[in-house]
Design an enzyme around this catalytic site. Structure first.
Site, PDB file in Angstrom:
ATOM      1  N   GLU A 145       7.649  -3.610   3.655  1.00  0.00           N
ATOM      2  CA  GLU A 145       7.214  -4.994   3.836  1.00  0.00           C
ATOM      3  C   GLU A 145       8.037  -5.951   2.981  1.00  0.00           C
ATOM      4  OE1 GLU A 145       5.244  -5.977   6.107  1.00  0.00           O
ATOM      5  OE2 GLU A 145       4.064  -4.217   6.661  1.00  0.00           O
ATOM      6  N   ARG A 204      10.247  -8.776   4.896  1.00  0.00           N
ATOM      7  CA  ARG A 204       9.784 -10.165   4.766  1.00  0.00           C
ATOM      8  C   ARG A 204      10.592 -10.936   3.735  1.00  0.00           C
ATOM      9  NH1 ARG A 204       3.415 -10.387   6.416  1.00  0.00           N
ATOM     10  NH2 ARG A 204       3.158  -8.215   6.976  1.00  0.00           N
ATOM     11  N   ASP A 226       8.323   2.088  15.773  1.00  0.00           N
ATOM     12  CA  ASP A 226       9.002   1.017  16.513  1.00  0.00           C
ATOM     13  C   ASP A 226      10.362   0.562  15.979  1.00  0.00           C
ATOM     14  OD1 ASP A 226       7.628   0.009  14.292  1.00  0.00           O
ATOM     15  OD2 ASP A 226       6.441  -1.449  15.402  1.00  0.00           O
ATOM     16  N   GLU A 258       5.422  -9.731  18.971  1.00  0.00           N
ATOM     17  CA  GLU A 258       6.360  -8.910  19.743  1.00  0.00           C
ATOM     18  C   GLU A 258       6.449  -9.267  21.221  1.00  0.00           C
ATOM     19  OE1 GLU A 258       4.367  -7.804  17.351  1.00  0.00           O
ATOM     20  OE2 GLU A 258       5.717  -6.832  15.926  1.00  0.00           O
TER      21      GLU A 258
HETATM   22  C1  DMJ Z   1       6.221  -7.723  11.378  1.00  0.00           C
HETATM   23  O1  DMJ Z   1       6.081  -7.643  10.016  1.00  0.00           O
HETATM   24  C2  DMJ Z   1       7.451  -7.009  11.872  1.00  0.00           C
HETATM   25  O2  DMJ Z   1       7.776  -7.450  13.137  1.00  0.00           O
HETATM   26  C3  DMJ Z   1       7.272  -5.514  11.876  1.00  0.00           C
HETATM   27  O3  DMJ Z   1       8.390  -4.858  12.413  1.00  0.00           O
HETATM   28  C4  DMJ Z   1       6.060  -5.147  12.678  1.00  0.00           C
HETATM   29  N1  DMJ Z   1       4.887  -5.856  12.270  1.00  0.00           N
HETATM   30  C5  DMJ Z   1       4.953  -7.267  12.035  1.00  0.00           C
HETATM   31  C6  DMJ Z   1       4.619  -8.135  13.209  1.00  0.00           C
HETATM   32  O4  DMJ Z   1       3.748  -7.651  14.109  1.00  0.00           O
END
Ligand code: DMJ
Length: 489
Positions: A149, A153, A276, A394
């Site tokens: 994270e 971020r 993912d 997404e």
């Molecule tokens: C975000 O922090 C990023 O896109 C991550 O890859 C997946 N989760 C969240 C958004 O849904």
């Protein structure tokens, strides 16, 4: 670092599965009527529309005017954060209180949102935020953070902001953070630990997953390029390789792996959360750095995913859960996180699959008027505990990328549906709030930083005309931070 807690609220659906499926394969002409149907059925208690005084005005016809409306929604959400949570990680939009993930703030929303403020042209807000970050953000904190994270971020945000502004302080912060995260890669396999103390470098959490292990190459690769120090790229690349080397004989990865032993702990394969962005970064690592081996790794995986993880149903194409070794089908589950895949497939020119899967994601959105975290696509119902919507981006990201790659106005029509629903159900007087249960549209006291960093940015770009900051040449990180191979023009 707690996500929002969602209530256990009973379903409100009266429609049959057949009715729902019939409403989920809309051709272009049906999309707007379907949206109206969904809005009509979405909030049995009157929902937020009632709270905010009834029907929302229709969106303007011109794309540029819709882009401007998204800008105003971005400003609305930003202003709520600025007013009630400035200097903290996040705004709690219902209680109007600040929230920090740890004992000490890392300015999560400010850093995550800054390149969006710049891209959307909020120059005064961007200048103020940049100055505040440069003066106040420090990573010399005795706190245990989640490496993934913090990378996506904060490091991603700092690198984009550096490329957009040329302000050396952002690169200094990025280098400092990159150095503090490096010990996470000191496992026996080279795959990073889940947690690290930013001050001591102490690591913990050997059980990790492909997404958290494999989502570093864009940020660490760019940090190496910008600093001239190859170490970051090398560590991220080695972690990707270590993971790839542990794929099954049929080319799939599982959900949980031990970074010390290299043994899989959960051998369920899918394209959703915890897997993912590993796939996403193999492809985008090739796009941004021209690493042909990463492209070959993506090609191998995605062929296996199409062969074993795809579920063909009478109502369309879905991707579910399978066993990574045998390909045996385990669960008919698809969700908000899986919805990134059409966008990445579109970037790879796999348009037919991308289009079909995006239709499924749109059907998931329209089931209740906003997408839940997941559905069972064999029954078109929401599994227990999956009814919330945490303002995820997404499906909107995929609409943007599909529109960019095809020019098909269908995707802007989807965007109108997304924007209208967000305004109707998630907007509050002071910001935006997650939805605790999309079957009732009860709101939750959370506004994740990715709502500004990703959701509204992609929605804006879907309608924006022209090519602001040569965005078409950028590669978006998984947190929608644009990185340019040779800097923005
Ligand atoms: C975000 O922090 C990023 O896109 C991550 O890859 C997946 N989760 C969240 C958004 O849904």
């Amino acid at each position: 670092m707690n996500g929002p807690v969602f209530g256990d609220i009973p379903a409100c659906q009266a429609r049959t599965r057949e009715d729902r499926i019939a409403g989920m394969r809309p051709d272009k002409a049906l999309i707007l009527p379907l949206f109206l149907i969904c809005v009509g059925c979405a909030a049995p208690d009157g929902g937020d529309a009632a709270k905010s005084g009834g029907a929302i005005p229709p969106l303007p016809a011109e794309p540029a005017a819709v882009a401007e409306q998204v800008r105003q929604e971005f400003l609305h959400a930003w202003t709520g954060y600025r007013k009630h949570a400035w200097g903290h990680d996040e705004l709690r939009p219902l209680s109007l209180a600040p929230h920090d993930w740890h004992d000490q703030t890392l300015l999560m929303t400010a850093v995550d949102a800054l390149d969006g403020l710049i891209l959307l042209g909020f120059d005064d807000e961007a200048s103020e935020t940049a100055a505040y970050i440069l003066e106040n953000l420090s990573f010399d904190r005795d706190i245990e953070v989640k490496t993934f994270e913090i990378n996506i971020r904060l490091l991603g945000g700092l690198l984009s902001s550096y490329q957009l502004t040329g302000e050396a302080g952002f690169l200094d912060l990025a280098r400092d953070l990159g150095d503090r995260l490096l010990p996470a890669f000191d496992s026996a396999t080279g795959m990073p630990y889940t947690f690290i103390n930013l001050q001591t470098g102490e690591v913990s959490g050997p059980h990790s997953n492909p997404a958290e292990i494999g989502t570093w190459i864009l940020e660490y690769g760019m940090l190496s390029r910008l600093t001239g120090n190859p170490i970051y790229h090398e560590r991220a690349r080695a972690a990707l390789q270590a993971l790839f080397d542990r794929r099954s004989a049929i080319g799939l990865v599982g959900t949980v792996i031990d970074v010390e032993s290299g043994e899989w702990q959960d051998r369920t394969s899918h394209v959703g959360g915890r897997i993912d962005s590993y796939y996403e970064y193999l492809f985008k690592g090739w796009l941004l750095f021209g690493d042909a081996e990463l492209k070959a790794m993506w090609d191998l995986h995605i062929a296996a995913v199409h062969e074993h993880v795809a579920f063909e149903q009478s109502d369309g194409l879905w991707y579910g859960h399978v066993d990574m070794d045998s390909g045996e089908k385990l669960a008919t589950r698809y969700g908000a996180l899986e919805a990134f895949l059409p966008g990445t497939l579109a970037l790879d020119g796999q348009l037919e699959r991308a289009r079909r899967l995006q239709q499924s994601g749109f059907a998931m959105w329209n089931l209740h008027g906003i997408e839940p975290e997941a559905i069972d696509f064999s029954t078109m119902t929401v599994p227990d505990g999956a009814a919330g919507y945490v303002l995820r981006p997404e499906v909107i990201e995929s609409a943007y990328l599909l529109h960019r790659e095809t020019g098909d106005p269908l995707y802007r029509e989807m965007g109108r549906t997304f924007l209208s629903a967000l305004i109707q159900h998630a907007r509050t007087d002071e910001a935006y709030a997650a939805i605790a249960d999309v079957r009732t549209m009860e709101q939750a006291d959370s506004m994740e930083s990715f709502f500004l960093a990703e959701t509204l940015k992609y929605l804006y770009l879907l309608f924006a005309e022209g090519d602001p900051h040569s965005i078409s040449e950028a590669v978006f990180t998984t947190e929608a931070h644009p990185l340019w191979p040779a800097g923005p023009k």
